[in-house]
Design a protein around this motif. Structure first.
Motif, PDB file in Angstrom:
ATOM      1  N   LEU A 161       0.857  -1.196   0.000  1.00 20.51           N
ATOM      2  CA  LEU A 161       0.000   0.000   0.000  1.00 20.51           C
ATOM      3  C   LEU A 161       0.892   1.245   0.000  1.00 20.51           C
ATOM      4  O   LEU A 161       0.912   2.029   0.945  1.00 20.51           O
ATOM      5  CB  LEU A 161      -0.921  -0.014   1.214  1.00 20.51           C
ATOM      6  CG  LEU A 161      -1.900  -1.186   1.279  1.00 20.51           C
ATOM      7  CD1 LEU A 161      -2.714  -1.129   2.568  1.00 20.51           C
ATOM      8  CD2 LEU A 161      -2.835  -1.176   0.066  1.00 20.51           C
ATOM      9  N   ILE A 162       1.616   1.416  -1.086  1.00 22.77           N
ATOM     10  CA  ILE A 162       2.663   2.438  -1.148  1.00 22.77           C
ATOM     11  C   ILE A 162       2.112   3.859  -1.168  1.00 22.77           C
ATOM     12  O   ILE A 162       2.834   4.813  -0.856  1.00 22.77           O
ATOM     13  CB  ILE A 162       3.570   2.212  -2.374  1.00 22.77           C
ATOM     14  CG1 ILE A 162       2.749   2.226  -3.657  1.00 22.77           C
ATOM     15  CG2 ILE A 162       4.324   0.893  -2.234  1.00 22.77           C
ATOM     16  CD1 ILE A 162       3.595   2.101  -4.919  1.00 22.77           C
ATOM     17  N   TYR A 163       0.857   4.027  -1.540  1.00 21.94           N
ATOM     18  CA  TYR A 163       0.277   5.367  -1.595  1.00 21.94           C
ATOM     19  C   TYR A 163      -0.708   5.617  -0.455  1.00 21.94           C
ATOM     20  O   TYR A 163      -1.471   6.590  -0.496  1.00 21.94           O
ATOM     21  CB  TYR A 163      -0.433   5.579  -2.936  1.00 21.94           C
ATOM     22  CG  TYR A 163       0.493   5.512  -4.125  1.00 21.94           C
ATOM     23  CD1 TYR A 163       1.679   6.256  -4.161  1.00 21.94           C
ATOM     24  CD2 TYR A 163       0.202   4.708  -5.222  1.00 21.94           C
ATOM     25  CE1 TYR A 163       2.543   6.189  -5.240  1.00 21.94           C
ATOM     26  CE2 TYR A 163       1.055   4.638  -6.312  1.00 21.94           C
ATOM     27  CZ  TYR A 163       2.218   5.376  -6.313  1.00 21.94           C
ATOM     28  OH  TYR A 163       3.073   5.316  -7.384  1.00 21.94           O
ATOM     29  N   LEU A 164      -0.691   4.762   0.562  1.00 18.57           N
ATOM     30  CA  LEU A 164      -1.629   4.902   1.673  1.00 18.57           C
ATOM     31  C   LEU A 164      -1.463   6.254   2.371  1.00 18.57           C
ATOM     32  O   LEU A 164      -2.447   6.927   2.698  1.00 18.57           O
ATOM     33  CB  LEU A 164      -1.435   3.774   2.681  1.00 18.57           C
ATOM     34  CG  LEU A 164      -2.326   3.821   3.926  1.00 18.57           C
ATOM     35  CD1 LEU A 164      -3.791   3.711   3.539  1.00 18.57           C
ATOM     36  CD2 LEU A 164      -1.957   2.700   4.899  1.00 18.57           C
ATOM     37  N   SER A 165      -0.225   6.668   2.597  1.00 15.92           N
ATOM     38  CA  SER A 165       0.012   7.935   3.289  1.00 15.92           C
ATOM     39  C   SER A 165      -0.571   9.110   2.523  1.00 15.92           C
ATOM     40  O   SER A 165      -1.125  10.040   3.109  1.00 15.92           O
ATOM     41  CB  SER A 165       1.513   8.143   3.499  1.00 15.92           C
ATOM     42  OG  SER A 165       2.034   7.204   4.411  1.00 15.92           O
ATOM     43  N   TYR A 166      -0.473   9.049   1.185  1.00 12.27           N
ATOM     44  CA  TYR A 166      -1.016  10.135   0.378  1.00 12.27           C
ATOM     45  C   TYR A 166      -2.547  10.149   0.430  1.00 12.27           C
ATOM     46  O   TYR A 166      -3.164  11.217   0.491  1.00 12.27           O
ATOM     47  CB  TYR A 166      -0.548   9.999  -1.068  1.00 12.27           C
ATOM     48  CG  TYR A 166       0.951  10.116  -1.226  1.00 12.27           C
ATOM     49  CD1 TYR A 166       1.597  11.339  -1.045  1.00 12.27           C
ATOM     50  CD2 TYR A 166       1.724   9.007  -1.544  1.00 12.27           C
ATOM     51  CE1 TYR A 166       2.974  11.457  -1.176  1.00 12.27           C
ATOM     52  CE2 TYR A 166       3.102   9.106  -1.672  1.00 12.27           C
ATOM     53  CZ  TYR A 166       3.718  10.333  -1.492  1.00 12.27           C
ATOM     54  OH  TYR A 166       5.072  10.438  -1.610  1.00 12.27           O
TER      55      TYR A 166
END
Length: 342
Positions: free
Chosen positions: A254-259
């Motif tokens: 989930l590499i874009y979770l923070s965004y």
């Protein structure tokens, strides 16, 4: 929303019973749960949340039902981000696999108690000072910007031992040896010593409370009903332990979770500021008069934005990360759990 006293009491009793039952089962037989066990428990907790939300919808109205589901989704999505830090904590203290579930359970119970206190204080502040929404909104926007900037950084750099844990480690005698789920053991001269399990539980509980600084203001941006804020947090925390073990390797994909979470926090922050403007009472803003042109974002729109953001974030993350090596995924989202290679 008029919640009778008996409903509050019943909610606390049922919640305590569920966590006590879960704690007794886990404490009696410490083990690393299987995927089937985690999926079963998580399905039950999610099902209970859906039934509860439907009950709110039918007992009160659709508005409060939508507020619960929106708040629950926000709390759950923020909890997933918290799991990265929990993984780092477990790795930092080298918690044995069979004891991780018990440590998480105690830490979650501590976090729930502290969040309940935080929610009570927040609700009281909101009821007496409408300008608090300005503070909540600005804080969420600031947090969103900070989270977006850190989105691609290594999660290892984000965890720092909090002051309470440092104080406990410095002031109390401790042993570096694990003694199962015991928190205290007898040392030389029968002097009590704290175990690594004690430190880990304190770390998990207090770290989650720090996360509440983001999540509690965020859910107050969804609903101002303390009962819905509390129950949304309860249901989000109920499945957190199973989620920790279940999604495992999926976390680093989930590499874009923070965004995605940064966008949600910014959206809710702006919503809070608009609401504060709509009910403005500060004399130095518009002469203390309500700002009529500032719209209140409807709850249905909030729910649509939340679901769409989470869906796009998850799909885009999985598609892009599927083309990455494990090392590249680690660099984008955080460390892998040490037992994934077992």
């Amino acid at each position: 929303m008029d919640v009778p006293l008996w409903v509050w009491i019943a909610t606390f009793v049922v919640t305590a019973a569920i966590f006590t039952f879960d704690l007794v089962i886990v404490g009696r037989r410490p083990h690393e749960p299987s995927m089937k066990e985690c999926a079963t428990y998580l399905s039950i907790y999610v099902g209970l949340a859906i039934v509860f939300g439907a009950g709110v919808w039918m007992t009160w109205d659709h508005q409060h039902g939508l507020e619960f589901f929106s708040g629950w989704l926000v709390e759950y999505s923020l909890s997933i981000d918290n799991l990265f830090i929990f993984i780092i904590i477990m790795a930092k203290f080298a918690v044995p696999k069979e004891l991780q579930q018990y440590a998480l359970m105690i830490g979650i119970v501590m976090a729930l108690v502290m969040r309940a206190i935080f929610i009570g204080v927040g609700a009281a502040a909101i009821n007496n000072f409408s300008w608090v929404f300005y503070l909540f909104g600005l804080f969420l926007v600031y947090t969103a910007i900070k989270l977006a900037k850190e989105g691609a950084e290594d999660e290892d750099e984000e965890f720092e031992e909090n002051k309470l844990v440092a104080f406990v480690e410095k002031r109390f005698p401790a042993t570096s040896e694990w003694h199962g789920k015991k928190l205290l053991v007898s040392g030389d001269g029968a002097k009590k010593m704290i175990t690594p399990m004690f430190i880990v539980i304190i770390t998990l509980g207090t770290t989650d409370l720090l996360f509440a600084l983001d999540s509690i203001p965020a859910i107050f941006g969804i609903t101002k009903e303390p009962y819905l804020v509390l129950t949304a947090n309860i249901f989000a925390l109920m499945g957190l332990r199973q989620l920790y073990f279940l999604i495992g390797g999926l976390l680093q994909r989930l590499i874009y979770l923070s965004y995605g979470l940064a966008f949600l926090l910014a959206f809710i922050g702006v919503k809070l500021i608009l609401h504060a403007m709509h009910e403005n009472e500060l004399s130095f803003i518009n002469g203390g008069e309500h700002i009529s042109w500032a719209p209140d974002v409807p709850i249905w729109l909030s729910l649509v934005v939340i679901i769409a953001t989470l869906a796009v974030t998850a799909v885009l993350s999985l598609v892009v990360s599927s083309r990455m090596t494990p090392a590249e995924q680690d660099a984008s989202s955080g460390p892998r759990r040490d037992w994934e290679d077992d």
